[in-house]
Structure formats: C-alpha cells, structure tokens
Design an enzyme around this catalytic site. Structure first.
Site, PDB file in Angstrom:
ATOM      1  N   ASP A  57      99.639  74.788  18.789  1.00  0.00           N
ATOM      2  CA  ASP A  57      97.948  74.862  19.126  1.00  0.00           C
ATOM      3  C   ASP A  57      97.487  76.136  18.599  1.00  0.00           C
ATOM      4  OD1 ASP A  57      97.982  72.543  20.410  1.00  0.00           O
ATOM      5  OD2 ASP A  57      96.576  73.138  21.851  1.00  0.00           O
ATOM      6  N   TYR A 112     111.089  70.188  28.805  1.00  0.00           N
ATOM      7  CA  TYR A 112     110.427  68.646  28.392  1.00  0.00           C
ATOM      8  C   TYR A 112     111.297  67.377  29.270  1.00  0.00           C
ATOM      9  CZ  TYR A 112     106.166  69.734  26.038  1.00  0.00           C
ATOM     10  OH  TYR A 112     104.910  70.382  25.598  1.00  0.00           O
ATOM     11  N   ASP A 125     105.172  73.919  21.608  1.00  0.00           N
ATOM     12  CA  ASP A 125     103.901  72.998  21.913  1.00  0.00           C
ATOM     13  C   ASP A 125     102.955  74.128  21.997  1.00  0.00           C
ATOM     14  OD1 ASP A 125     101.938  71.254  23.091  1.00  0.00           O
ATOM     15  OD2 ASP A 125     102.272  72.140  24.832  1.00  0.00           O
ATOM     16  N   LYS A 175     112.622  83.573  23.524  1.00  0.00           N
ATOM     17  CA  LYS A 175     112.619  84.434  24.528  1.00  0.00           C
ATOM     18  C   LYS A 175     113.915  84.853  25.161  1.00  0.00           C
ATOM     19  CE  LYS A 175     109.844  86.992  27.563  1.00  0.00           C
ATOM     20  NZ  LYS A 175     108.908  87.757  26.936  1.00  0.00           N
ATOM     21  N   ASP A 215     106.441  85.760  22.630  1.00  0.00           N
ATOM     22  CA  ASP A 215     105.118  86.693  23.081  1.00  0.00           C
ATOM     23  C   ASP A 215     104.747  87.459  21.749  1.00  0.00           C
ATOM     24  OD1 ASP A 215     107.420  88.084  23.450  1.00  0.00           O
ATOM     25  OD2 ASP A 215     106.734  89.022  25.219  1.00  0.00           O
TER      26      ASP A 215
END
Ligand code: NAD
Ligand code: IPM
Ligand code: MN
Length: 362
Positions: free
Chosen positions: A250, A138, A246, A189, A222
């Site tokens: 969701d 970001y 982010d 990750k 993941d």
C-alpha cells in the site's frame, strides 16, 4: 480461431464491478482484431450473494474456478458485512485453496503520474514486490476466548514453513535475475521475530548461494518503510512475508501515485493441472466512492495486462502476451492525462478513463 481464453470474472463488491467492467471493455477492444478469442463467465460472489444465501463461496465453487485459464477479480468487502467474512471467506480462501503462493505487486511510477515524494521520478521508483501469499499471520491460527470479560485472551499466530518460504524466495531470485539490476532485498523483522525471521533469513541466505549473479540485501520492515519514502531507488526486487507485504505494497502504491494505478497478480506460477492465477487491483471496494463512477480503473486494467502476459507465458500462447503488452502500453499512454491531477480524485469518471485506455490501444 484459436482456443478461447477462458476467464472467470469476479467483480465482487463496491467499486470492484465498476473497474472490472472497464477492464473488460479494454479486453474486448484489444482482442477485436480476432488475434485472441475470449470467453468470460461471471460469478456474483460478494456481499449480495452472501447476504442472500448465507454462503460466501463453497469448496465446490472454488473447485469450479480451477477449470479457467485465469481469474479477474475486482475487490471484496462491504460495510453491511462484518469485517473478515468476505475478505477471509472469499479472497483469502481463493488465494489459499488455489495455492496462489506469489502475490506479485509492481511499484512503478508511470510517465505523467505524480509521486508524493519530493524530487523523485520514474527512474527512482521502479521495483517489484514479491509478497508470500499463503502463510504468515494470514493462516488464521489462534483464537479468542472469554470475550468481553476482563480475562479476554486472543492470539494470532505467525507461520513460516521452509517449503512455503523457499518457493517464494526462489521465485523472487528467478525474477530478480531477469531484471536489469539483478538486486533482491529481503524485508522482515529478524531483530524481533527471531523464529519466523530466522526461517526467512536462513532460506534467503542459502538460496543466495545458487544465484551468485543476484546482489542481495536485507532490511527490517520498519526501515524499509522509511527507505521507500526517502530513497525508493534502492529497491529493485523485494521479497517479503504476507503481512508486511500487505502493508509495504500500500505504501508502494502511494509512492507510485496512488491506489488508482496499483496492479497485482496472485500467482500459482507452477501452472500445474488445476492451478489458476488471479489478477486484481491492490485497492479495495472503496465504499466511500462506490456507485459514483469515480473509481480509477487503471489498476484493474493494468491487472488485466498482467493476466494476459502471465497467462500467455504459462500457457505458451504468445498472442495473449502480445495483447497484454498492448494493454500495458495503453495504460502508460494514458497516464500523462493525469499530469497535475491526483490519480484517485482526478475529476475523470471511471468510464472516461476506460475510454482513454481504449483510445490509446489505437
Ligand atoms: P480501499 O482501497 O478500498 O480504499 C482506500 C481509499 O482509497 C478510499 O478513500 C478509496 O476511495 C480510495 N481508492 C481506492 N481505490 C481507488 C480507485 N481505484 N480510484 C479512486 N480511489 C480509490 O481500502 P479500504 O477503505 O481500507 O477498504 C475498503 C473495503 O475493501 C474493506 O472492506 C476492505 O476489507 C476491502 N479491501 C479489499 C481488498 C481486495 O479485495 N483486494 C483490498 C483492500 C481492502
Ligand atoms: C490486499 C487486501 C487483502 C489482504 C485483504 C482484503 C484480505 O488488503 O489484497 O492487499 O490483506 O491481502
Ligand atoms: Mn492490502
């Protein structure tokens, strides 16, 4: 009468002002007994302001917001404005310049709300995501050159600083400590993003030694998505960098019933001079239903509950926290009305759901 709660209201675009209007009705109702005086100042930043003036928000205008006790924001983004201009120029600028380094996003299945996950109920879906809010992809580092040619090149850099990661991970440990399960999962990750992942993993490991009462775990992002959709009960507190945060929030909103209920706080928990936190629904400006009185305002109303509780805590004003508790209870009292319905296309209008929340305040 006590000092008024001084709020900056940024409705923003699309359904943003519609859901904020309902949250403000709820605020008026919950403070009608005189326990809290409220002063609101409305700002019209968003697409219309940008299209009329060519400015999204200036540094001076951001500084003006520092004088408020808190900010309530609807949503930003408009089909008439190129993607990124309002999102980066307004929302991210506020998060960054006001150093709101925690994005707190609870994922909680409320009574009556249906989850798309088979055989899962409120006991299985109750965790909170601590999303780092000022670093990572970001930051906007990178660039694009030779645009439109076969030699086009673009880069977008992931940033992690020990300072930024540590303050976020420490906040997450402190939060985990206050929760019943005292369990914190780091999501990253590290098998591919060995540089930034390394900073996150080492910081997490080092801080864990200070929090022996908090059980820790690590998941690749993941796998986290897979677990969130199959066994969400394994999560209690989750700490995650900005971009992955982010995305997984969701998904979190979806497993908790949908975007119509997901609340968030962009926090500067240090509460130093000039710091101000901002509360907003997780959802966007939803151009597909804007202006139709269809948006579910519960996410915004629950964000108001967070605003009141957090501001009450930071400013040591119990009357605010109490009002926040009442608003949160009203949201949970309303959710059984959605049994057998979708949260987003429920058939209830924005205003009707606002009425329900006000009625539930008693
Ligand atoms: P969105 O969250 O606005 O909408 C996704 C889908 O969910 C749409 O079908 C929408 O109708 C539905 N939905 C969302 N909130 C709802 C609600 N309260 N009640 C009923 N249905 C709801 O995301 P998007 O479509 O990806 O983005 C639209 C715009 O919003 C874009 O400009 C995007 O950049 C911006 N955005 C802003 C924020 C923010 O301000 N925090 C967050 C996400 C997206
Ligand atoms: C959110 C939004 C924002 C983000 C966008 C609109 C900049 O998706 O609040 O989740 O990516 O953080
Ligand atoms: Mn998002």
């Amino acid at each position: 009468m006590s000092t008024p709660l001084n709020l900056a209201i940024l409705g923003g675009d699309g359904t943003g002002p519609e859901v904020v209007a309902q949250a403000l009705r709820v605020l008026e109702a919950v403070t009608a007994d005189g326990s809290v005086a409220v002063q609101t100042t409305h700002f019209d930043y968003g697409a219309a302001h940008y299209l009329a003036t060519g400015s999204v928000i200036t540094d001076e205008e951001v500084d003006e917001l520092r004088g408020f006790d808190a900010i309530l924001l609807g949503a930003v983004g408009h089909p008439d404005v190129k993607p990124g201009i309002l999102e980066k120029g307004l929302l991210l600028k506020l998060r960054f310049q006001l150093d709101q380094f925690i994005n707190l996003r609870p994922v909680k299945l409320y009574p009556g709300i249906e989850t798309p996950l088979k055989d899962k109920g409120p006991d299985d879906i109750d965790f909170v995501c601590v999303r780092e809010n000022t670093e990572d992809l970001y930051c906007g580092n990178g660039g694009r050159a030779r645009v439109g040619t076969p030699q086009e090149i673009s880069t977008q850099e992931m940033i992690a600083t020990r300072f930024g990661v540590e303050r976020c991970v420490r906040y997450a440990f402190e939060l985990a400590k206050t929760r019943e399960r005292k369990h914190l999962t780091l999501v990253h990750k590290t098998n591919v993003l060995t540089h930034c992942g390394g900073t996150w993993f080492d910081t997490f490991r080092d801080l864990a030694t200070e929090y022996s009462d908090v059980e820790t775990d690590y998941h690749h992002v993941d796998a986290c998505c897979m677990y969130m959709a199959t066994k969400p009960e394994i999560y209690d507190t989750v700490v995650v960098p900005n971009m992955f945060g982010d995305i997984i929030t969701d998904l979190g909103a979806a497993v908790a019933g949908g975007m119509g209920i997901a609340a968030s706080g962009n926090l500067n928990p240090d509460a130093g001079a000039g710091s101000v936190s901002m509360f907003e629904p997780v959802h966007g400006s939803s151009p597909d239903i804007a202006g139709q009185d269809k948006a579910n305002p519960l996410a915004c109303i629950d964000s108001l509950a967070m605003l009141l509780r957090e501001t009450g805590r930071v400013k040591q004003r119990p009357a605010l926290s109490k009002a926040g508790d009442k608003v949160a209870a009203a949201v949970q009292a309303v959710t059984p009305n959605f049994t057998g319905k979708r949260l987003d296309r429920s058939g209830y209008s924005t205003t009707e759901i606002g009425d329900m929340a006000i009625a539930a305040l008693g």
